[in-house]
Design an enzyme around this catalytic site. Structure first.
Site, PDB file in Angstrom:
ATOM      1  N   ARG A 283      45.773  55.039  44.151  1.00 15.53           N
ATOM      2  CA  ARG A 283      44.345  55.151  44.372  1.00 15.53           C
ATOM      3  C   ARG A 283      43.646  55.360  43.030  1.00 15.53           C
ATOM      4  NH1 ARG A 283      44.576  52.710  48.237  1.00 15.53           N
ATOM      5  NH2 ARG A 283      43.973  53.212  50.372  1.00 15.53           N
TER       6      ARG A 283
ATOM      7  N   GLU B  47      35.029  50.678  43.284  1.00 14.34           N
ATOM      8  CA  GLU B  47      35.353  49.261  43.466  1.00 14.34           C
ATOM      9  C   GLU B  47      34.295  48.577  44.326  1.00 14.34           C
ATOM     10  OE1 GLU B  47      40.241  49.961  43.535  1.00 14.34           O
ATOM     11  OE2 GLU B  47      39.213  49.122  45.272  1.00 14.34           O
TER      12      GLU B  47
ATOM     13  N   HIS C  80      42.552  45.233  43.141  1.00 13.61           N
ATOM     14  CA  HIS C  80      43.106  45.800  44.384  1.00 13.61           C
ATOM     15  C   HIS C  80      43.827  44.743  45.229  1.00 13.61           C
ATOM     16  CE1 HIS C  80      42.422  49.588  47.011  1.00 13.61           C
ATOM     17  NE2 HIS C  80      43.588  49.037  47.298  1.00 13.61           N
TER      18      HIS C  80
END
Length: 316
Positions: A231, A260, A279
Site C-alpha cells: 500500500r 492515486e 497499481h
C-alpha cells in the site's frame, strides 16, 4: 472481529446484492454458486431482510442494514474499514485469487531487471550508446520481504526458487514460514535490512503500518532496491526521496502511491532511479472474484471460517 459466521439458515435466505460495477461474468458466477438472483445496484435505503453484498465499497446506506456478509472484490480492505464503523456481526471476506502469483512474477521481473541492468541498457539505447555492463547473479543474495501472508509468501517462494535467500518480516519472529528461510519481528529488522539486496513490501495499510517505511528504515537499507507492492501510504515519500538522493536506497519500484492516480505534475515522477507502474502488479480478474466467493460459500456451508476472512480489528 468479522469472523462471526452467519447461521446457515440466515445465509440460505439472505438476498444477494452486487455493486453496479461488478461484471456480468461475475454476476453469472454468483448466481450459479448461490442458486439465487443477483440484485445489481443499490437503492439508497438498506434492505429490511438479511443480505449479502459483493463489491469494492459498502455505501453508507447499507451499513445500517442487516448485512450478513460482504465480499470485497479487492484484496485490500483498508478503504472499506476506514469509511466508517464496520457493521456489527457482519463477515468481511476479500478476493485474493491468483494475485500472489501475479505479484510474485512482478517482483521477480524487477529483481532480474536489476541483475541484468535493464534500466541502464534502456537509457543507453535512448542515447544510441554502446557500453558493456556486467550482469549480476541473483542467486545467493538476500531479499527482505515485509508481510508474510499469502502474497508475501508467494513472492518469497518464487524468489527462493531462484536461489535468493528470503527473509520475512512479520508481526513476530518465527523459525520457518512458507517460502521464507527465516522470519523476524518488525522491531528486529535492522540486521536483515543491512544484508538486503532487495527490500519488498507487501504490507497492508493499517494504523500500525501508516508511514512504516520512514527515514530510519530507508537509512538502514544500504543501497538496496526497494519494491512496494503493498500500500502506498505505508511509505513516507519525502523520506524515500531523501534516501534515493543519498544512495541509502539504490533504486525504487513503486506499484502503489499514497495518492492515486498520480497527476503529471506529481513529485513522484521526478524521483531518481525510480519506476512507477500505476497499481498494476496484481490486477484482480473476474475469475478470481468468483473462485474466492465460491470458496467462502463452501467454507461457511461446512461451518468453517473462510481463509480470506478479514479481522476488522487488525485491518487484514
Amino acid at each position: 472481529m468479522s469472523e462471526n459466521l452467519p447461521a446457515p439458515g440466515l445465509l440460505a435466505r439472505a438476498r444477494l446484492l452486487a455493486a453496479p460495477t461488478v461484471g456480468a461474468s461475475v454476476v453469472r458466477g454468483l448466481e450459479r454458486i448461490t442458486g439465487r438472483p443477483v440484485e445489481q445496484g443499490f437503492s439508497g435505503t438498506p434492505p429490511e431482510e438479511p443480505f449479502i453484498c459483493v463489491g469494492a465499497t459498502l455505501p453508507d446506506a447499507l451499513r445500517g442494514g442487516p448485512l450478513v456478509w460482504f465480499h470485497s472484490v479487492n484484496a485490500g480492505t483498508d478503504a472499506l474499514l476506514s469509511a466508517g464503523p464496520w457493521p456489527s456481526g457482519a463477515l468481511l471476506t476479500r478476493t485474493v485469487g491468483r494475485m500472489g502469483e501475479r505479484i510474485a512474477q512482478y517482483v521477480l521481473a524487477w529483481v532480474l531487471a536489476d541483475c541484468q541492468s535493464v534500466p541502464e541498457f534502456a537509457a543507453q539505447h535512448e542515447r544510441a550508446e554502446w557500453c558493456r555492463i556486467p550482469s549480476e547473479l541473483a542467486s545467493g543474495q538476500t531479499a527482505v520481504i515485509y508481510g508474510t501472508g499469502r502474497i508475501g509468501s508467494a513472492v518469497a517462494g518464487l524468489l527462493r526458487a531462484c536461489g535468493i535467500r528470503t527473509m520475512g518480516v512479520g508481526r513476530a519472529a518465527r523459525t520457518a514460514s512458507a517460502g521464507f528461510d527465516r522470519v523476524v519481528g518488525a522491531d528486529d529488522d535492522a540486521q536483515s535490512l543491512a544484508s538486503a539486496r532487495w527490500v519488498v513490501s507487501t504490507l497492508p495499510l493499517t494504523p500500525a503500518t501508516d508511514g512504516f517505511f520512514g527515514t530510519d528504515r530507508f537509512a538502514g537499507m544500504g543501497g538496496a532496491t526497494f519494491v512496494n507492492v503493498g500500500r502506498g501510504a505505508t511509505v513516507d515519500m519525502p523520506a524515500l526521496e531523501a534516501a534515493l538522493h543519498t544512495g541509502a536506497v539504490g533504486r525504487a519500484v513503486l506499484d502503489v502511491l499514497p495518492e492515486e492516480p498520480a497527476g503529471p505534475g506529481d513529485r513522484c515522477w521526478q524521483l531518481p532511479r525510480t519506476v512507477i507502474t500505476s497499481h498494476s502488479a496484481g490486477i484482480t480478474a473476474d475469475e478470481d472474484i468468483v473462485v474466492d466467493f465460491a470458496a467462502c460459500w463452501e467454507a461457511m456451508a461446512e461451518g468453517r471460517v473462510p481463509d480470506t476472512a478479514v479481522d476488522v480489528g487488525r485491518g487484514y
